[in-house]
Design a protein around this motif. Structure first.
Motif, PDB file in Angstrom:
ATOM      1  N   PRO A  49     -34.307 -16.691 -33.037  1.00 45.12           N
ATOM      2  CA  PRO A  49     -35.525 -16.606 -33.252  1.00 45.12           C
ATOM      3  C   PRO A  49     -35.629 -14.775 -33.515  1.00 45.12           C
ATOM      4  O   PRO A  49     -35.051 -14.486 -32.982  1.00 45.12           O
ATOM      5  CB  PRO A  49     -36.282 -16.858 -31.939  1.00 45.12           C
ATOM      6  CG  PRO A  49     -35.370 -16.868 -30.969  1.00 45.12           C
ATOM      7  CD  PRO A  49     -33.955 -17.038 -31.789  1.00 45.12           C
ATOM      8  N   SER A  51     -38.377 -11.681 -33.483  1.00 46.21           N
ATOM      9  CA  SER A  51     -39.591 -11.177 -32.661  1.00 46.21           C
ATOM     10  C   SER A  51     -40.802 -11.692 -33.115  1.00 46.21           C
ATOM     11  O   SER A  51     -41.243 -11.617 -34.199  1.00 46.21           O
ATOM     12  CB  SER A  51     -39.507  -9.659 -32.485  1.00 46.21           C
ATOM     13  OG  SER A  51     -38.312  -9.074 -32.126  1.00 46.21           O
ATOM     14  N   PRO A  52     -41.431 -12.182 -32.135  1.00 51.14           N
ATOM     15  CA  PRO A  52     -43.095 -12.780 -32.508  1.00 51.14           C
ATOM     16  C   PRO A  52     -43.819 -11.711 -32.958  1.00 51.14           C
ATOM     17  O   PRO A  52     -43.744 -10.536 -32.594  1.00 51.14           O
ATOM     18  CB  PRO A  52     -43.255 -13.414 -31.121  1.00 51.14           C
ATOM     19  CG  PRO A  52     -42.161 -13.236 -30.043  1.00 51.14           C
ATOM     20  CD  PRO A  52     -41.169 -12.350 -30.746  1.00 51.14           C
ATOM     21  N   TYR A 102     -43.394 -20.388 -37.568  1.00 55.26           N
ATOM     22  CA  TYR A 102     -44.112 -21.118 -36.414  1.00 55.26           C
ATOM     23  C   TYR A 102     -45.320 -20.476 -36.422  1.00 55.26           C
ATOM     24  O   TYR A 102     -45.478 -19.224 -36.299  1.00 55.26           O
ATOM     25  CB  TYR A 102     -43.595 -21.666 -35.408  1.00 55.26           C
ATOM     26  CG  TYR A 102     -42.464 -22.316 -35.517  1.00 55.26           C
ATOM     27  CD1 TYR A 102     -42.506 -23.753 -35.077  1.00 55.26           C
ATOM     28  CD2 TYR A 102     -40.995 -21.888 -35.858  1.00 55.26           C
ATOM     29  CE1 TYR A 102     -41.250 -24.798 -35.317  1.00 55.26           C
ATOM     30  CE2 TYR A 102     -39.937 -22.686 -36.155  1.00 55.26           C
ATOM     31  CZ  TYR A 102     -39.967 -24.221 -35.789  1.00 55.26           C
ATOM     32  OH  TYR A 102     -39.056 -25.026 -36.104  1.00 55.26           O
ATOM     33  N   SER A 104     -48.358 -20.269 -33.166  1.00 61.12           N
ATOM     34  CA  SER A 104     -48.521 -20.518 -31.706  1.00 61.12           C
ATOM     35  C   SER A 104     -49.686 -19.936 -31.162  1.00 61.12           C
ATOM     36  O   SER A 104     -50.163 -18.768 -31.867  1.00 61.12           O
ATOM     37  CB  SER A 104     -47.511 -20.349 -30.761  1.00 61.12           C
ATOM     38  OG  SER A 104     -47.104 -18.910 -30.721  1.00 61.12           O
ATOM     39  N   GLU A 110     -47.138 -25.139 -30.232  1.00 61.51           N
ATOM     40  CA  GLU A 110     -46.583 -24.315 -31.447  1.00 61.51           C
ATOM     41  C   GLU A 110     -46.430 -25.246 -32.550  1.00 61.51           C
ATOM     42  O   GLU A 110     -45.919 -26.329 -32.410  1.00 61.51           O
ATOM     43  CB  GLU A 110     -45.249 -23.970 -31.012  1.00 61.51           C
ATOM     44  CG  GLU A 110     -44.647 -23.091 -32.011  1.00 61.51           C
ATOM     45  CD  GLU A 110     -43.302 -22.452 -31.605  1.00 61.51           C
ATOM     46  OE1 GLU A 110     -43.122 -20.985 -31.377  1.00 61.51           O
ATOM     47  OE2 GLU A 110     -42.411 -22.922 -31.289  1.00 61.51           O
ATOM     48  N   ARG A 112     -44.841 -25.833 -36.584  1.00 65.30           N
ATOM     49  CA  ARG A 112     -44.041 -25.332 -37.914  1.00 65.30           C
ATOM     50  C   ARG A 112     -45.162 -25.407 -39.031  1.00 65.30           C
ATOM     51  O   ARG A 112     -45.439 -26.441 -39.338  1.00 65.30           O
ATOM     52  CB  ARG A 112     -42.765 -26.136 -37.982  1.00 65.30           C
ATOM     53  CG  ARG A 112     -41.737 -25.774 -39.239  1.00 65.30           C
ATOM     54  CD  ARG A 112     -40.764 -26.424 -39.034  1.00 65.30           C
ATOM     55  NE  ARG A 112     -40.504 -27.545 -39.825  1.00 65.30           N
ATOM     56  CZ  ARG A 112     -39.712 -28.088 -40.646  1.00 65.30           C
ATOM     57  NH1 ARG A 112     -38.241 -27.591 -40.507  1.00 65.30           N
ATOM     58  NH2 ARG A 112     -39.819 -29.137 -41.185  1.00 65.30           N
ATOM     59  N   THR A 145     -49.922 -16.172 -32.810  1.00 62.65           N
ATOM     60  CA  THR A 145     -48.656 -15.526 -32.960  1.00 62.65           C
ATOM     61  C   THR A 145     -47.712 -16.205 -33.745  1.00 62.65           C
ATOM     62  O   THR A 145     -47.671 -17.436 -33.942  1.00 62.65           O
ATOM     63  CB  THR A 145     -47.926 -15.463 -31.646  1.00 62.65           C
ATOM     64  OG1 THR A 145     -48.865 -14.730 -30.502  1.00 62.65           O
ATOM     65  CG2 THR A 145     -46.473 -14.932 -31.666  1.00 62.65           C
ATOM     66  N   ARG A 147     -43.893 -16.727 -35.382  1.00 64.14           N
ATOM     67  CA  ARG A 147     -42.326 -16.794 -34.811  1.00 64.14           C
ATOM     68  C   ARG A 147     -41.781 -17.317 -35.894  1.00 64.14           C
ATOM     69  O   ARG A 147     -42.146 -18.276 -36.682  1.00 64.14           O
ATOM     70  CB  ARG A 147     -42.428 -17.628 -33.668  1.00 64.14           C
ATOM     71  CG  ARG A 147     -41.165 -17.548 -32.959  1.00 64.14           C
ATOM     72  CD  ARG A 147     -41.233 -18.101 -31.461  1.00 64.14           C
ATOM     73  NE  ARG A 147     -41.078 -19.660 -31.762  1.00 64.14           N
ATOM     74  CZ  ARG A 147     -40.155 -20.502 -31.963  1.00 64.14           C
ATOM     75  NH1 ARG A 147     -39.023 -19.841 -32.308  1.00 64.14           N
ATOM     76  NH2 ARG A 147     -40.297 -21.890 -32.011  1.00 64.14           N
ATOM     77  N   THR A 148     -40.610 -16.812 -36.175  1.00 69.47           N
ATOM     78  CA  THR A 148     -39.726 -16.851 -37.144  1.00 69.47           C
ATOM     79  C   THR A 148     -38.296 -17.277 -36.579  1.00 69.47           C
ATOM     80  O   THR A 148     -37.789 -16.880 -35.543  1.00 69.47           O
ATOM     81  CB  THR A 148     -39.537 -15.822 -38.112  1.00 69.47           C
ATOM     82  OG1 THR A 148     -40.953 -15.496 -38.748  1.00 69.47           O
ATOM     83  CG2 THR A 148     -38.969 -16.180 -39.358  1.00 69.47           C
ATOM     84  N   LYS A 149     -37.774 -18.487 -36.883  1.00 73.05           N
ATOM     85  CA  LYS A 149     -36.228 -18.967 -36.824  1.00 73.05           C
ATOM     86  C   LYS A 149     -35.580 -18.897 -38.150  1.00 73.05           C
ATOM     87  O   LYS A 149     -36.050 -19.192 -38.947  1.00 73.05           O
ATOM     88  CB  LYS A 149     -36.258 -20.199 -36.283  1.00 73.05           C
ATOM     89  CG  LYS A 149     -36.898 -20.431 -34.963  1.00 73.05           C
ATOM     90  CD  LYS A 149     -36.496 -21.844 -34.505  1.00 73.05           C
ATOM     91  CE  LYS A 149     -36.957 -22.393 -33.460  1.00 73.05           C
ATOM     92  NZ  LYS A 149     -36.599 -23.764 -32.966  1.00 73.05           N
TER      93      LYS A 149
END
Length: 175
Positions: A49, A51-52, A102, A104, A110, A112, A145, A147-149
């Motif tokens: 991941p 940083s959000p 994602y 959230s 959360e 995708r 928020t 979020r990236t993976k």
């Protein structure tokens, strides 16, 4: 009998077309742009991941400008998500193997929203595939928020900034 079938067909076609036109009148788009930062020490070959990124929606104002309110919004989905290398200037996405985005919120859950399983080589800009997930709770809220993976395929020697341009499609009921 054939005239009755024809009349029924014409009425159904009219109502089907009318509903689409009404939906078009009650549909608008929200554009959001954020910056994703990939640091030079990012691990290679594993899903990691980033940083959000907290986002303030300002949705009440956006809904008001489009002559609706949050309680009248019936459907929100991601219409488009484009990632573009912002810095350094000569970089492309060759370092990236795959990516998922994602959303959230504090209210839980959360979702995708977009992904790209195989990132093409040599490109400075890529468009991710939308999951067509229902995103009402995020866009109607005050904040969410991102979020990236990501899976990195080769070493990164310096930090990379990526501009994420998102377009959400919003459909509301009439006032």
């Amino acid at each position: 009998m054939k005239q009755l079938q024809l009349a029924v067909f014409v009425l159904l076609a009219f109502f089907g077309t009318s509903c689409d036109k009404v939906d078009d009148l009650l549909t608008f788009y929200i554009n959001q742009e954020e910056t994703i930062r990939v640091e030079s020490n990012f691990p290679i070959g594993i899903v990691t991941p980033l940083s959000p990124i907290p986002v303030t929606t300002n949705s009440e104002e956006t809904f008001k400008n489009n002559k609706t309110r949050a309680e009248l919004v019936k459907d929100v989905s991601l219409n488009k998500l484009t990632l573009t290398i912002a810095d350094p200037a000569g970089e492309n996405f060759d370092f990236l193997r795959s990516i998922e985005i994602y959303l959230s919120s504090d209210k839980g859950g959360e979702t995708r929203i977009a992904y790209l399983d195989e990132v093409p080589k040599g490109l400075k800009s890529i468009e991710l595939k939308s999951t067509n997930a229902k995103l009402d709770q995020y866009i109607k809220g005050e904040t969410y928020t991102i979020r990236t993976k990501a899976v990195i395929g080769k070493p990164i020697t310096r930090d990379i900034s990526i501009k994420a341009a998102m377009r959400f499609k919003v459909t509301a009921d009439p006032i």
